[in-house]
Design a protein around this motif. Structure first.
Motif, PDB file in Angstrom:
ATOM      1  N   GLU A 198       1.105   0.125   5.056  1.00 59.32           N
ATOM      2  CA  GLU A 198       1.092  -1.270   4.694  1.00 59.32           C
ATOM      3  C   GLU A 198       2.453  -2.008   5.260  1.00 59.32           C
ATOM      4  O   GLU A 198       2.331  -3.346   5.201  1.00 59.32           O
ATOM      5  CB  GLU A 198       1.165  -1.427   3.281  1.00 59.32           C
ATOM      6  CG  GLU A 198       0.013  -0.779   2.474  1.00 59.32           C
ATOM      7  CD  GLU A 198       0.149  -0.840   0.920  1.00 59.32           C
ATOM      8  OE1 GLU A 198       0.887  -1.589   0.410  1.00 59.32           O
ATOM      9  OE2 GLU A 198      -0.631  -0.160   0.444  1.00 59.32           O
ATOM     10  N   LYS A 199       3.117  -1.430   6.144  1.00 63.27           N
ATOM     11  CA  LYS A 199       4.333  -2.065   6.673  1.00 63.27           C
ATOM     12  C   LYS A 199       5.117  -2.811   5.553  1.00 63.27           C
ATOM     13  O   LYS A 199       5.700  -3.958   6.078  1.00 63.27           O
ATOM     14  CB  LYS A 199       3.873  -2.865   7.844  1.00 63.27           C
ATOM     15  CG  LYS A 199       3.270  -2.142   8.850  1.00 63.27           C
ATOM     16  CD  LYS A 199       2.825  -3.204  10.204  1.00 63.27           C
ATOM     17  CE  LYS A 199       2.282  -2.333  11.301  1.00 63.27           C
ATOM     18  NZ  LYS A 199       1.655  -3.110  12.458  1.00 63.27           N
ATOM     19  N   LYS A 200       5.530  -2.179   4.688  1.00 60.93           N
ATOM     20  CA  LYS A 200       6.317  -2.559   3.709  1.00 60.93           C
ATOM     21  C   LYS A 200       6.755  -1.781   2.572  1.00 60.93           C
ATOM     22  O   LYS A 200       6.419  -0.628   2.599  1.00 60.93           O
ATOM     23  CB  LYS A 200       5.627  -3.717   2.565  1.00 60.93           C
ATOM     24  CG  LYS A 200       4.481  -2.943   2.014  1.00 60.93           C
ATOM     25  CD  LYS A 200       3.997  -4.107   1.176  1.00 60.93           C
ATOM     26  CE  LYS A 200       2.834  -3.518   0.166  1.00 60.93           C
ATOM     27  NZ  LYS A 200       2.156  -4.597  -0.912  1.00 60.93           N
ATOM     28  N   PHE A 201       7.935  -1.965   2.048  1.00 59.83           N
ATOM     29  CA  PHE A 201       8.607  -1.120   1.094  1.00 59.83           C
ATOM     30  C   PHE A 201       7.852  -1.240  -0.330  1.00 59.83           C
ATOM     31  O   PHE A 201       7.147  -2.062  -0.503  1.00 59.83           O
ATOM     32  CB  PHE A 201       9.966  -1.523   0.799  1.00 59.83           C
ATOM     33  CG  PHE A 201      11.310  -1.119   1.904  1.00 59.83           C
ATOM     34  CD1 PHE A 201      11.473  -0.051   2.082  1.00 59.83           C
ATOM     35  CD2 PHE A 201      11.443  -2.385   2.528  1.00 59.83           C
ATOM     36  CE1 PHE A 201      12.354   0.539   3.182  1.00 59.83           C
ATOM     37  CE2 PHE A 201      12.527  -1.985   3.596  1.00 59.83           C
ATOM     38  CZ  PHE A 201      12.906  -0.542   3.984  1.00 59.83           C
ATOM     39  N   GLU A 202       7.744   0.040  -0.682  1.00 58.92           N
ATOM     40  CA  GLU A 202       6.992   0.072  -2.264  1.00 58.92           C
ATOM     41  C   GLU A 202       7.843  -0.588  -3.288  1.00 58.92           C
ATOM     42  O   GLU A 202       8.974  -0.430  -3.305  1.00 58.92           O
ATOM     43  CB  GLU A 202       6.686   1.524  -2.470  1.00 58.92           C
ATOM     44  CG  GLU A 202       5.912   1.684  -3.689  1.00 58.92           C
ATOM     45  CD  GLU A 202       5.890   3.273  -4.090  1.00 58.92           C
ATOM     46  OE1 GLU A 202       4.843   3.527  -4.638  1.00 58.92           O
ATOM     47  OE2 GLU A 202       6.790   3.903  -3.750  1.00 58.92           O
ATOM     48  N   LYS A 203       7.212  -1.641  -4.355  1.00 58.72           N
ATOM     49  CA  LYS A 203       7.607  -2.355  -5.129  1.00 58.72           C
ATOM     50  C   LYS A 203       8.397  -1.337  -6.134  1.00 58.72           C
ATOM     51  O   LYS A 203       7.583  -0.463  -6.698  1.00 58.72           O
ATOM     52  CB  LYS A 203       6.941  -3.512  -5.628  1.00 58.72           C
ATOM     53  CG  LYS A 203       7.682  -4.198  -6.462  1.00 58.72           C
ATOM     54  CD  LYS A 203       6.886  -5.341  -7.042  1.00 58.72           C
ATOM     55  CE  LYS A 203       7.382  -6.515  -7.786  1.00 58.72           C
ATOM     56  NZ  LYS A 203       8.624  -6.117  -8.533  1.00 58.72           N
ATOM     57  N   PRO A 204       9.747  -1.336  -6.440  1.00 62.50           N
ATOM     58  CA  PRO A 204      10.328  -0.537  -7.560  1.00 62.50           C
ATOM     59  C   PRO A 204       9.729  -1.063  -8.726  1.00 62.50           C
ATOM     60  O   PRO A 204       9.414  -2.105  -9.098  1.00 62.50           O
ATOM     61  CB  PRO A 204      11.752  -0.843  -7.501  1.00 62.50           C
ATOM     62  CG  PRO A 204      11.950  -1.332  -5.969  1.00 62.50           C
ATOM     63  CD  PRO A 204      10.827  -2.355  -5.699  1.00 62.50           C
ATOM     64  N   PHE A 209      16.584  -6.448  -6.413  1.00 59.70           N
ATOM     65  CA  PHE A 209      15.988  -5.317  -5.791  1.00 59.70           C
ATOM     66  C   PHE A 209      14.605  -5.104  -6.113  1.00 59.70           C
ATOM     67  O   PHE A 209      13.903  -4.512  -5.316  1.00 59.70           O
ATOM     68  CB  PHE A 209      16.875  -3.978  -6.120  1.00 59.70           C
ATOM     69  CG  PHE A 209      16.449  -2.808  -5.405  1.00 59.70           C
ATOM     70  CD1 PHE A 209      16.481  -2.366  -4.450  1.00 59.70           C
ATOM     71  CD2 PHE A 209      15.856  -1.900  -6.652  1.00 59.70           C
ATOM     72  CE1 PHE A 209      16.090  -1.100  -4.108  1.00 59.70           C
ATOM     73  CE2 PHE A 209      15.536  -0.614  -6.348  1.00 59.70           C
ATOM     74  CZ  PHE A 209      15.585  -0.169  -5.005  1.00 59.70           C
ATOM     75  N   ILE A 210      14.452  -5.094  -7.328  1.00 61.35           N
ATOM     76  CA  ILE A 210      13.051  -4.804  -7.833  1.00 61.35           C
ATOM     77  C   ILE A 210      11.947  -5.758  -7.266  1.00 61.35           C
ATOM     78  O   ILE A 210      10.919  -5.496  -7.137  1.00 61.35           O
ATOM     79  CB  ILE A 210      13.093  -5.137  -9.456  1.00 61.35           C
ATOM     80  CG1 ILE A 210      13.846  -3.763 -10.194  1.00 61.35           C
ATOM     81  CG2 ILE A 210      11.691  -5.159 -10.068  1.00 61.35           C
ATOM     82  CD1 ILE A 210      13.937  -3.998 -11.611  1.00 61.35           C
ATOM     83  N   ASP A 211      12.555  -7.127  -6.756  1.00 64.22           N
ATOM     84  CA  ASP A 211      11.681  -7.994  -6.432  1.00 64.22           C
ATOM     85  C   ASP A 211      11.686  -7.940  -4.861  1.00 64.22           C
ATOM     86  O   ASP A 211      11.016  -8.565  -4.022  1.00 64.22           O
ATOM     87  CB  ASP A 211      12.045  -9.485  -6.767  1.00 64.22           C
ATOM     88  CG  ASP A 211      11.846  -9.905  -8.148  1.00 64.22           C
ATOM     89  OD1 ASP A 211      10.999  -9.250  -8.735  1.00 64.22           O
ATOM     90  OD2 ASP A 211      12.565 -10.668  -8.677  1.00 64.22           O
ATOM     91  N   LEU A 212      12.192  -7.140  -4.434  1.00 64.73           N
ATOM     92  CA  LEU A 212      12.428  -6.580  -3.063  1.00 64.73           C
ATOM     93  C   LEU A 212      12.992  -7.737  -2.094  1.00 64.73           C
ATOM     94  O   LEU A 212      12.563  -8.043  -0.911  1.00 64.73           O
ATOM     95  CB  LEU A 212      11.028  -6.278  -2.247  1.00 64.73           C
ATOM     96  CG  LEU A 212      10.497  -4.913  -2.865  1.00 64.73           C
ATOM     97  CD1 LEU A 212       9.179  -4.514  -2.066  1.00 64.73           C
ATOM     98  CD2 LEU A 212      11.257  -3.720  -2.319  1.00 64.73           C
ATOM     99  N   HIS A 213      13.900  -8.515  -2.679  1.00 71.29           N
ATOM    100  CA  HIS A 213      14.655  -9.552  -2.031  1.00 71.29           C
ATOM    101  C   HIS A 213      15.803  -8.806  -1.398  1.00 71.29           C
ATOM    102  O   HIS A 213      16.925  -8.824  -1.951  1.00 71.29           O
ATOM    103  CB  HIS A 213      15.138 -10.635  -2.722  1.00 71.29           C
ATOM    104  CG  HIS A 213      13.963 -11.542  -3.600  1.00 71.29           C
ATOM    105  ND1 HIS A 213      14.173 -11.939  -4.901  1.00 71.29           N
ATOM    106  CD2 HIS A 213      13.037 -11.621  -3.211  1.00 71.29           C
ATOM    107  CE1 HIS A 213      13.038 -12.645  -4.772  1.00 71.29           C
ATOM    108  NE2 HIS A 213      12.247 -12.437  -4.154  1.00 71.29           N
ATOM    109  N   LEU A 214      15.520  -7.977  -0.417  1.00 74.55           N
ATOM    110  CA  LEU A 214      16.624  -7.302   0.315  1.00 74.55           C
ATOM    111  C   LEU A 214      17.509  -7.771   1.286  1.00 74.55           C
ATOM    112  O   LEU A 214      17.019  -8.749   2.136  1.00 74.55           O
ATOM    113  CB  LEU A 214      15.840  -6.194   0.933  1.00 74.55           C
ATOM    114  CG  LEU A 214      14.957  -5.150   0.076  1.00 74.55           C
ATOM    115  CD1 LEU A 214      14.389  -3.942   0.647  1.00 74.55           C
ATOM    116  CD2 LEU A 214      15.794  -4.603  -1.274  1.00 74.55           C
ATOM    117  N   PRO A 215      18.648  -7.592   1.625  1.00 71.16           N
ATOM    118  CA  PRO A 215      19.434  -8.118   2.757  1.00 71.16           C
ATOM    119  C   PRO A 215      19.139  -7.766   4.143  1.00 71.16           C
ATOM    120  O   PRO A 215      18.129  -6.730   4.092  1.00 71.16           O
ATOM    121  CB  PRO A 215      20.906  -7.462   2.374  1.00 71.16           C
ATOM    122  CG  PRO A 215      20.733  -6.173   1.832  1.00 71.16           C
ATOM    123  CD  PRO A 215      19.592  -6.658   0.781  1.00 71.16           C
TER     124      PRO A 215
END
Length: 256
Positions: free
Chosen positions: A118-124, A243-249
């Motif tokens: 899926e080319k994405k991080f799994e949502k925490p 982090f949970i919303d995957l708003h990552l730096p």
């Protein structure tokens, strides 16, 4: 000590804790509790303590320390010797280790998993916010591991047994052997990555099944703190909501 290459695991380690402890971690202070503090050995004491996370069970699991689960419908040599009226009401049967597991020092982290298809991080999971208000993302896990191992060597020499692994989650109908990296399936949302350290007594040895001398584990449930030096060059911290919303730096990039 065997070094495991974290870049081969499908995750980045993330320590979720409150802001003050996140700062201490980035200062280089790695606080490790004994597994005793989380398992059935201390369940009563934990329920009466002032640490709300431990008291509420967020950081506790009475299944910690179970080394074998037995199907109560089948039993084994021990359980089948119990009175029939007792066996008829048994919902579960298991063995808890008393010699080693409770004395292990553990450092528990979340594994930020990347899904290549899926080319994405799994949502925490949203429940991770119960562990604290801050996420410290370790974006250079191999260097973090190197510093952990160096810290252990500085403080304890070669009197250490070290293991790092993902926690494996088993279903309710599983019966068989377990170790300190196994938890019930209901905890799978934690996606835990765990460091386990056993401190060894150089003055006390035993002979193992293969006839080799082994240092005995120090049977002490006190926590330890590793001092590994400032790690802000390999970590970043963000609010747990981000982090949970995957708003990552931007520094957090998918694996190539």
């Amino acid at each position: 000590m065997e070094m495991i290459a974290l870049d081969k695991l499908p995750c980045l380690p993330v320590k979720i804790t409150d802001k003050q402890w996140a700062e201490k971690l980035q200062d280089g202070s790695v606080f490790m509790r004994s597994l005793y503090e989380y398992g059935s050995w201390s369940a009563v004491t934990r329920s009466q303590c002032g640490d709300e996370k431990m008291k509420s069970g967020v950081q506790g699991d009475t299944g910690e320390g179970i080394v074998r689960r037995i199907d109560p419908r089948v039993g084994d040599d021990f359980f089948n010797r119990l009175p029939d009226d007792l066996r008829s009401v048994m919902k579960s049967a298991f063995y808890i280790d008393q010699e080693r597991y409770q004395f292990y020092k553990v450092y528990c982290m979340y594994g930020l998993t990347y899904i290549p298809s899926e080319k994405k991080f799994e949502k925490p999971d949203q429940r991770l916010s119960e562990f604290g208000n801050t996420a410290v993302i370790i974006y250079n896990p191999n260097e973090f591991l190197r510093r952990i191992l160096l810290g252990l060597e500085r403080q304890f020499g070669d009197n250490v047994n070290f293991r790092l692994d993902e926690v494996h989650y088993y279903p309710p109908d599983y019966y068989g052997e377990l170790d300190e990296f196994c938890k019930e399936e209901s905890y799978s949302w934690q996606n835990e990555l765990r460091i386990r350290v056993a401190l060894l007594d150089p003055t006390s040895v035993k002979i193992d099944k293969e006839g080799r001398e082994r240092k005995r584990i120090i049977q002490n449930t006190d926590p330890i703190t590793l001092n590994i030096g400032d790690i802000r060059d390999i970590t970043t911290q963000i609010p747990i909501g981000d982090f949970i919303d995957l708003h990552l730096p931007d520094i957090i990039q998918p694996p190539v």
